[in-house]
Design a protein around this motif. Structure first.
Motif, PDB file in Angstrom:
ATOM      1  N   GLY A 142       0.789  -1.225   0.000  1.00  9.79           N
ATOM      2  CA  GLY A 142       0.000   0.000   0.000  1.00  9.79           C
ATOM      3  C   GLY A 142       0.819   1.272   0.000  1.00  9.79           C
ATOM      4  O   GLY A 142       0.263   2.366   0.145  1.00  9.79           O
ATOM      5  N   GLY A 143       2.135   1.155  -0.174  1.00 12.93           N
ATOM      6  CA  GLY A 143       2.993   2.333  -0.200  1.00 12.93           C
ATOM      7  C   GLY A 143       4.037   2.310   0.901  1.00 12.93           C
ATOM      8  O   GLY A 143       4.294   1.270   1.518  1.00 12.93           O
ATOM      9  N   PHE A 144       4.657   3.464   1.158  1.00 11.76           N
ATOM     10  CA  PHE A 144       5.707   3.543   2.168  1.00 11.76           C
ATOM     11  C   PHE A 144       5.144   3.239   3.558  1.00 11.76           C
ATOM     12  O   PHE A 144       4.012   3.614   3.876  1.00 11.76           O
ATOM     13  N   VAL A 145       5.966   2.559   4.360  1.00  9.98           N
ATOM     14  CA  VAL A 145       5.590   2.216   5.733  1.00  9.98           C
ATOM     15  C   VAL A 145       6.424   3.080   6.675  1.00  9.98           C
ATOM     16  O   VAL A 145       7.646   3.164   6.536  1.00  9.98           O
ATOM     17  N   ARG A 146       5.742   3.718   7.654  1.00  9.05           N
ATOM     18  CA  ARG A 146       6.420   4.642   8.560  1.00  9.05           C
ATOM     19  C   ARG A 146       6.083   4.310  10.012  1.00  9.05           C
ATOM     20  O   ARG A 146       5.029   3.732  10.298  1.00  9.05           O
ATOM     21  N   VAL A 147       6.977   4.689  10.910  1.00  3.47           N
ATOM     22  CA  VAL A 147       6.728   4.531  12.344  1.00  3.47           C
ATOM     23  C   VAL A 147       5.442   5.273  12.708  1.00  3.47           C
ATOM     24  O   VAL A 147       5.212   6.404  12.277  1.00  3.47           O
ATOM     25  N   GLY A 148       4.595   4.597  13.486  1.00  6.51           N
ATOM     26  CA  GLY A 148       3.316   5.179  13.883  1.00  6.51           C
ATOM     27  C   GLY A 148       2.146   4.760  13.019  1.00  6.51           C
ATOM     28  O   GLY A 148       0.986   4.982  13.398  1.00  6.51           O
ATOM     29  N   ASP A 149       2.425   4.163  11.865  1.00  3.77           N
ATOM     30  CA  ASP A 149       1.337   3.696  10.999  1.00  3.77           C
ATOM     31  C   ASP A 149       0.531   2.597  11.686  1.00  3.77           C
ATOM     32  O   ASP A 149       1.098   1.674  12.292  1.00  3.77           O
ATOM     33  N   GLU A 150      -0.789   2.680  11.568  1.00  2.47           N
ATOM     34  CA  GLU A 150      -1.658   1.583  11.990  1.00  2.47           C
ATOM     35  C   GLU A 150      -1.801   0.631  10.805  1.00  2.47           C
ATOM     36  O   GLU A 150      -2.176   1.066   9.708  1.00  2.47           O
ATOM     37  N   VAL A 151      -1.473  -0.636  11.024  1.00  6.15           N
ATOM     38  CA  VAL A 151      -1.367  -1.564   9.903  1.00  6.15           C
ATOM     39  C   VAL A 151      -2.048  -2.897  10.194  1.00  6.15           C
ATOM     40  O   VAL A 151      -2.301  -3.257  11.346  1.00  6.15           O
ATOM     41  N   VAL A 152      -2.314  -3.603   9.126  1.00  2.00           N
ATOM     42  CA  VAL A 152      -2.688  -5.018   9.161  1.00  2.00           C
ATOM     43  C   VAL A 152      -1.542  -5.785   8.515  1.00  2.00           C
ATOM     44  O   VAL A 152      -1.016  -5.352   7.476  1.00  2.00           O
ATOM     45  N   ALA A 153      -1.155  -6.896   9.105  1.00  2.00           N
ATOM     46  CA  ALA A 153      -0.071  -7.702   8.544  1.00  2.00           C
ATOM     47  C   ALA A 153      -0.546  -9.124   8.306  1.00  2.00           C
ATOM     48  O   ALA A 153      -1.020  -9.793   9.228  1.00  2.00           O
ATOM     49  N   TYR A 154      -0.438  -9.555   7.056  1.00  2.00           N
ATOM     50  CA  TYR A 154      -0.800 -10.920   6.644  1.00  2.00           C
ATOM     51  C   TYR A 154      -0.087 -11.187   5.307  1.00  2.00           C
ATOM     52  O   TYR A 154      -0.112 -10.347   4.411  1.00  2.00           O
ATOM     53  N   ARG A 155       0.667 -12.249   5.166  1.00  2.00           N
ATOM     54  CA  ARG A 155       0.734 -13.396   6.038  1.00  2.00           C
ATOM     55  C   ARG A 155       2.018 -13.322   6.844  1.00  2.00           C
ATOM     56  O   ARG A 155       3.082 -13.069   6.292  1.00  2.00           O
ATOM     57  N   VAL A 156       1.909 -13.534   8.177  1.00  2.00           N
ATOM     58  CA  VAL A 156       3.067 -13.454   9.055  1.00  2.00           C
ATOM     59  C   VAL A 156       3.258 -14.788   9.756  1.00  2.00           C
ATOM     60  O   VAL A 156       2.421 -15.687   9.665  1.00  2.00           O
ATOM     61  N   ALA A 157       4.364 -14.912  10.462  1.00  2.00           N
ATOM     62  CA  ALA A 157       4.653 -16.115  11.249  1.00  2.00           C
ATOM     63  C   ALA A 157       4.772 -15.719  12.713  1.00  2.00           C
ATOM     64  O   ALA A 157       5.471 -14.768  13.045  1.00  2.00           O
ATOM     65  N   GLY A 158       4.045 -16.420  13.587  1.00  2.00           N
ATOM     66  CA  GLY A 158       4.156 -16.150  15.014  1.00  2.00           C
ATOM     67  C   GLY A 158       3.430 -14.914  15.469  1.00  2.00           C
ATOM     68  O   GLY A 158       3.900 -14.177  16.338  1.00  2.00           O
ATOM     69  N   GLY A 159       2.244 -14.675  14.928  1.00  2.00           N
ATOM     70  CA  GLY A 159       1.499 -13.460  15.235  1.00  2.00           C
ATOM     71  C   GLY A 159       0.935 -13.373  16.635  1.00  2.00           C
ATOM     72  O   GLY A 159       0.597 -12.284  17.097  1.00  2.00           O
ATOM     73  N   TYR A 160       0.825 -14.504  17.339  1.00  2.00           N
ATOM     74  CA  TYR A 160       0.328 -14.465  18.716  1.00  2.00           C
ATOM     75  C   TYR A 160       1.448 -13.922  19.606  1.00  2.00           C
ATOM     76  O   TYR A 160       2.146 -14.664  20.297  1.00  2.00           O
ATOM     77  N   ALA A 161       1.620 -12.635  19.631  1.00  2.00           N
ATOM     78  CA  ALA A 161       2.731 -12.027  20.353  1.00  2.00           C
ATOM     79  C   ALA A 161       2.425 -10.566  20.634  1.00  2.00           C
ATOM     80  O   ALA A 161       1.541  -9.965  20.011  1.00  2.00           O
ATOM     81  N   ALA A 162       3.176  -9.986  21.588  1.00  2.00           N
ATOM     82  CA  ALA A 162       3.020  -8.569  21.891  1.00  2.00           C
ATOM     83  C   ALA A 162       3.749  -7.703  20.873  1.00  2.00           C
ATOM     84  O   ALA A 162       3.322  -6.584  20.586  1.00  2.00           O
ATOM     85  N   GLU A 163       4.862  -8.207  20.355  1.00  2.00           N
ATOM     86  CA  GLU A 163       5.608  -7.514  19.303  1.00  2.00           C
ATOM     87  C   GLU A 163       6.019  -8.526  18.247  1.00  2.00           C
ATOM     88  O   GLU A 163       6.237  -9.704  18.544  1.00  2.00           O
ATOM     89  N   LEU A 164       6.166  -8.044  17.028  1.00  2.00           N
ATOM     90  CA  LEU A 164       6.421  -8.948  15.915  1.00  2.00           C
ATOM     91  C   LEU A 164       7.223  -8.242  14.837  1.00  2.00           C
ATOM     92  O   LEU A 164       6.955  -7.077  14.521  1.00  2.00           O
ATOM     93  N   VAL A 165       8.203  -8.946  14.292  1.00  2.00           N
ATOM     94  CA  VAL A 165       8.894  -8.471  13.104  1.00  2.00           C
ATOM     95  C   VAL A 165       8.277  -9.179  11.900  1.00  2.00           C
ATOM     96  O   VAL A 165       8.184 -10.409  11.867  1.00  2.00           O
ATOM     97  N   ALA A 166       7.832  -8.379  10.925  1.00  2.00           N
ATOM     98  CA  ALA A 166       7.128  -8.927   9.765  1.00  2.00           C
ATOM     99  C   ALA A 166       7.734  -8.369   8.488  1.00  2.00           C
ATOM    100  O   ALA A 166       8.241  -7.243   8.473  1.00  2.00           O
TER     101      ALA A 166
END
Length: 315
Positions: free
Chosen positions: A82-106
């Motif tokens: 959807g374009g550039f990603v910036r700190v503070g953006d509200e996002v949806v992430a799919y498909r990721v691995a290990g999403g049941y977490a408080a923080e995630l690198v995707a």
């Protein structure tokens, strides 16, 4: 470090627990997300149940394919679909691995802007079911002015199929248990109950015929009814792979051997789903929200198959 849910063994929901695990740093074209909600899906519990293999090397097993949250770390010039990603953006992430977490690198390629019309809980559950719905309706070529029968219409995938079909201008008849009929009517669907006489009940609602059918639940009744009502077997699709489905000549989609994975269709569908949500033509029904520590209870609810909507985890 972050908190994450893992399956420590193969079995039932009792094998789920929360651990502290390292997170980050982000690499090239990766994004750190503060997870506000993570959706559960039947595939999650199938993975640790042992029904898809019991390779001990996969344990402890991280779970979760889709999340919604806020970007907390990303490199300069990183782009997602959807374009550039910036700190503070509200996002949806799919498909990721290990999403049941408080923080995630995707991977950035998995990240799109969260529709402003949806809460984090709703947005976390829109993608896996949504892309499946788009895939199903694409292969049966459902369009404006047509009548489509959805089997399992009040389930997680079914609720997405009915909305995407109606956004395309189709008339939808939805087969579901009586407990889901009120919800289906809220969406403008004409509900019918499962069981003996289903074919006749559908014919009474649509004497002009059914153009296409989508089966999200599986079983002989769904296939028998679809075959009886839809003349063209290329316009019947099931998400549940079975020998009988393959032998009958209907479309079979998903990850099972021999099924159509629809990778390109599903990838492209993410932005379309977000647009529909932003235009208030698509909403996500959240059937329940649980903290990470109660992931086992969330999966017990998920495993019943009776939830009308998504069950999500909230870190």
């Amino acid at each position: 470090m972050t908190r994450a849910v893992v399956a420590t063994a193969f079995g039932g929901p009792e094998v789920l627990s929360v651990i502290e695990t390292p997170v980050g740093p982000t690499g090239l074209d990766e994004v750190m997300i503060s997870v506000r909600a993570a959706a559960t899906n039947p595939l999650d519990y199938k993975l640790y149940s042992g029904n898809m293999g019991r390779d001990a090397a996969r344990l402890p097993m991280r779970l979760g394919f889709e999340v919604a949250g806020v970007v907390t770390e990303v490199g300069d010039g990183v782009e997602g679909p959807g374009g550039f990603v910036r700190v503070g953006d509200e996002v949806v992430a799919y498909r990721v691995a290990g999403g049941y977490a408080a923080e995630l690198v995707a991977p950035a390629r998995s990240v799109i802007p969260k529709p402003s019309t949806l809460s984090f809980e709703q947005a976390s559950g829109m993608m896996l079911t949504g892309v499946t719905a788009v895939h199903a309706l694409t292969v049966v070529r459902a369009g404006a002015g047509e009548t489509v029968l959805i089997y399992g219409a009040a389930g997680g995938v079914g609720l997405m199929v009915i909305q995407v079909a109606m956004a395309a201008g189709a008339r939808v008849i939805g087969a579901a248990s009586p407990g889901g009929h009120e919800l289906l009517r809220e969406f403008g669907v004409e509900p019918v109950v499962y069981g003996a006489g289903l074919e006749e009940r559908v014919r009474a609602l649509a004497p002009g015929g059914i153009d296409a059918a989508v089966d999200t639940a599986g079983g002989d009744e769904a296939l028998d009814t679809s075959l009886a009502l839809v003349a063209d077997r290329d316009r019947i699709v099931t998400l549940i792979a079975s020998k009988r489905a393959f032998d009958s000549g209907v479309k079979v989609i998903g990850g099972a051997p021999g099924a159509d994975p629809g990778t390109e269709i599903r990838s492209a569908a993410r932005l379309e789903l977000a647009r529909l949500a932003e235009d208030e033509k698509l909403r996500v029904v959240v059937a329940g929200a649980y903290p990470l520590a109660e992931a086992a209870d969330a999966h017990r609810a998920l495993a019943t198959g009776h939830a009308h909507g998504k069950i999500v985890l909230v870190p």
